[in-house]
Design a protein around this motif. Structure first.
Motif, PDB file in Angstrom:
ATOM      1  N   GLU A 158       2.070  17.530   4.523  1.00 56.63           N
ATOM      2  CA  GLU A 158       2.600  16.289   5.085  1.00 56.63           C
ATOM      3  C   GLU A 158       2.828  16.466   6.573  1.00 56.63           C
ATOM      4  O   GLU A 158       3.469  17.431   7.001  1.00 56.63           O
ATOM      5  CB  GLU A 158       3.906  15.907   4.382  1.00 56.63           C
ATOM      6  N   LEU A 159       2.305  15.551   7.366  1.00 55.89           N
ATOM      7  CA  LEU A 159       2.455  15.616   8.816  1.00 55.89           C
ATOM      8  C   LEU A 159       3.798  15.019   9.237  1.00 55.89           C
ATOM      9  O   LEU A 159       4.343  14.155   8.546  1.00 55.89           O
ATOM     10  CB  LEU A 159       1.323  14.842   9.494  1.00 55.89           C
ATOM     11  N   PRO A 160       4.342  15.450  10.374  1.00 57.47           N
ATOM     12  CA  PRO A 160       5.567  14.819  10.889  1.00 57.47           C
ATOM     13  C   PRO A 160       5.278  13.393  11.324  1.00 57.47           C
ATOM     14  O   PRO A 160       4.351  13.134  12.106  1.00 57.47           O
ATOM     15  CB  PRO A 160       5.962  15.713  12.069  1.00 57.47           C
ATOM     16  N   VAL A 161       6.061  12.457  10.831  1.00 60.06           N
ATOM     17  CA  VAL A 161       5.781  11.050  11.074  1.00 60.06           C
ATOM     18  C   VAL A 161       5.957  10.696  12.550  1.00 60.06           C
ATOM     19  O   VAL A 161       5.294   9.773  13.059  1.00 60.06           O
ATOM     20  CB  VAL A 161       6.679  10.170  10.178  1.00 60.06           C
ATOM     21  N   GLY A 162       6.813  11.420  13.272  1.00 55.08           N
ATOM     22  CA  GLY A 162       6.977  11.141  14.689  1.00 55.08           C
ATOM     23  C   GLY A 162       5.707  11.407  15.480  1.00 55.08           C
ATOM     24  O   GLY A 162       5.342  10.632  16.369  1.00 55.08           O
ATOM     25  N   ALA A 163       5.003  12.499  15.142  1.00 56.53           N
ATOM     26  CA  ALA A 163       3.745  12.804  15.820  1.00 56.53           C
ATOM     27  C   ALA A 163       2.673  11.770  15.477  1.00 56.53           C
ATOM     28  O   ALA A 163       1.907  11.330  16.342  1.00 56.53           O
ATOM     29  CB  ALA A 163       3.281  14.203  15.439  1.00 56.53           C
ATOM     30  N   VAL A 213       0.155   7.255   6.639  1.00 55.70           N
ATOM     31  CA  VAL A 213      -0.860   8.152   7.196  1.00 55.70           C
ATOM     32  C   VAL A 213      -0.367   9.596   7.174  1.00 55.70           C
ATOM     33  O   VAL A 213      -1.123  10.524   6.845  1.00 55.70           O
ATOM     34  CB  VAL A 213      -1.212   7.722   8.633  1.00 55.70           C
ATOM     35  N   ALA A 214       0.905   9.801   7.505  1.00 55.72           N
ATOM     36  CA  ALA A 214       1.452  11.160   7.531  1.00 55.72           C
ATOM     37  C   ALA A 214       1.411  11.809   6.153  1.00 55.72           C
ATOM     38  O   ALA A 214       1.197  13.017   6.027  1.00 55.72           O
ATOM     39  CB  ALA A 214       2.893  11.129   8.045  1.00 55.72           C
ATOM     40  N   ARG A 215       1.590  11.017   5.099  1.00 55.18           N
ATOM     41  CA  ARG A 215       1.575  11.566   3.737  1.00 55.18           C
ATOM     42  C   ARG A 215       0.181  11.830   3.213  1.00 55.18           C
ATOM     43  O   ARG A 215      -0.042  12.776   2.452  1.00 55.18           O
ATOM     44  CB  ARG A 215       2.294  10.618   2.776  1.00 55.18           C
ATOM     45  N   LEU A 216      -0.780  10.992   3.601  1.00 55.51           N
ATOM     46  CA  LEU A 216      -2.096  11.030   2.961  1.00 55.51           C
ATOM     47  C   LEU A 216      -3.172  11.737   3.781  1.00 55.51           C
ATOM     48  O   LEU A 216      -4.223  12.073   3.241  1.00 55.51           O
ATOM     49  CB  LEU A 216      -2.567   9.603   2.660  1.00 55.51           C
ATOM     50  N   LEU A 241       0.828  -1.206   0.000  1.00 54.05           N
ATOM     51  CA  LEU A 241       0.000   0.000   0.000  1.00 54.05           C
ATOM     52  C   LEU A 241       0.864   1.259   0.000  1.00 54.05           C
ATOM     53  O   LEU A 241       0.564   2.234  -0.696  1.00 54.05           O
ATOM     54  CB  LEU A 241      -0.923   0.001   1.212  1.00 54.05           C
ATOM     55  N   ALA A 242       1.937   1.232   0.790  1.00 53.26           N
ATOM     56  CA  ALA A 242       2.812   2.404   0.856  1.00 53.26           C
ATOM     57  C   ALA A 242       3.507   2.663  -0.476  1.00 53.26           C
ATOM     58  O   ALA A 242       3.749   3.815  -0.848  1.00 53.26           O
ATOM     59  CB  ALA A 242       3.850   2.214   1.961  1.00 53.26           C
ATOM     60  N   LEU A 243       3.838   1.612  -1.201  1.00 53.99           N
ATOM     61  CA  LEU A 243       4.478   1.788  -2.500  1.00 53.99           C
ATOM     62  C   LEU A 243       3.504   2.345  -3.534  1.00 53.99           C
ATOM     63  O   LEU A 243       3.894   3.120  -4.415  1.00 53.99           O
ATOM     64  CB  LEU A 243       5.026   0.450  -2.999  1.00 53.99           C
TER      65      LEU A 243
END
Length: 311
Positions: free
Chosen positions: A287-292, A278-281, A25-27
């Motif tokens: 784009e959200l920070p992936v750490g948060a 989730v952070a990208r979409l 899915l990520a790809l």
């Protein structure tokens, strides 16, 4: 108590299948469908970086929990994240490589901890408290240094610095190195799985069984510090992976290191790939920070599994 083999095999199949689905899915999503060029040039390197970083953080968390015999330990409790953040901000201010700065900072934090707490690696369970306190003080010291550096960071670079401090995979370039490092870590933990399982019985019990406790603790500390440093250098400060993944597997009945090593790597990689997706979409085109996002996913997930495990 260790789960029965049939349950372990079922859990392994579910874990690998879920990880494969998340990676697929990520790809595909967010790259214009299954476009071969976009997947190969844009999506695959980022997915590889997310998987490698997640695997390294999960393995580092597993090692720290064994080392400290504390289920709440993770790679950042001993100050590695703070050291990497300081190094990255200094590199950003002087125009040097962010990755090299983070790696140097993480290495400095690991060396400082080894110097401060060298006696805490003795064959005594009471020493773990001193090791945790030393790491907490280093984390506080580096945290104060990060705050001071942020106050003098130029405005045009401030937003990027803050974004990186809470985790950012958009410019990750060390995915291959992270995957290779995770593979080596798995091999090392699997090769020493009997010794590590004995260490979980306590230092005195492990010593009576003939294990070199001091050397084993030193190996775990160095390996976890290097893994966390490489992960932070690649993607910034991302928490919860090292805390959540090993504990969820233990609550599911996996106790032995030979199973926990590769399962933690697969689970950590899949979890961070999902968080990055989730952070990208979530709020495109932003784009959200992936750490948060990882914290928003990891904390509720851990609470749910903890409550079920208690019952």
């Amino acid at each position: 108590m260790e789960a029965d083999p049939r349950r372990l095999r079922l859990l392994a199949i579910v874990l690998v299948s879920g990880a494969a689905l998340v990676v697929a899915l990520a790809l595909a999503l967010g790259s214009g469908g299954f476009d071969a060029w976009l997947i190969a040039e844009l999506r695959a390197p980022r997915v590889a970086a997310a998987a490698g970083v997640g695997a390294l953080l999960a393995l580092a968390g597993l090692s720290m929990q064994v080392l400290l015999r504390n289920p709440l330990a993770d790679p950042y409790v001993l100050g590695t994240s703070g050291g990497a953040a300081c190094g990255a901000l200094l590199a950003l201010m002087i125009g040097a490589s962010l990755t090299l700065g983070a790696a140097a900072g993480a290495l400095l934090a690991g060396v400082a901890l080894l110097v401060i707490a060298r006696r805490a690696l003795a064959a005594s369970d009471d020493a773990t408290a001193r090791l945790i306190l030393a790491g907490a003080m280093l984390a506080a010291l580096f945290g104060a240094a990060v705050s001071l550096l942020l106050t003098v960071t130029p405005d045009q670079r401030l937003r990027g610095a803050i974004f990186w401090l809470v985790g950012d995979l958009s410019g990750a370039e060390l995915g291959g190195w992270c995957l290779a490092g995770a593979a080596l870590f798995i091999v090392a933990l699997t090769a020493r799985h009997r010794s590590i399982d004995r260490l979980l019985l306590g230092s005195e019990a492990a010593a009576l069984l003939g294990e070199p406790v001091r050397r084993l603790r030193l190996e775990l500390l160095v390996a976890a510090s290097l893994a966390a440093g490489l992960a932070v250098a690649c993607a910034g400060a991302i928490g919860f992976v090292g805390l959540v993944v090993p504990q969820v597997l233990r609550l599911a009945g996996v106790q032995r290191t030979r199973w926990l090593a590769w399962m933690s790597a697969v689970g950590g990689g899949a979890l961070l790939v999902a968080a990055d997706l989730v952070a990208r979409l979530a709020v495109q085109p932003m784009e959200l920070p992936v750490g948060a996002v990882m914290a928003l996913i990891g904390a509720p997930l851990f609470i749910v599994f903890l409550s079920r495990g208690a019952r």
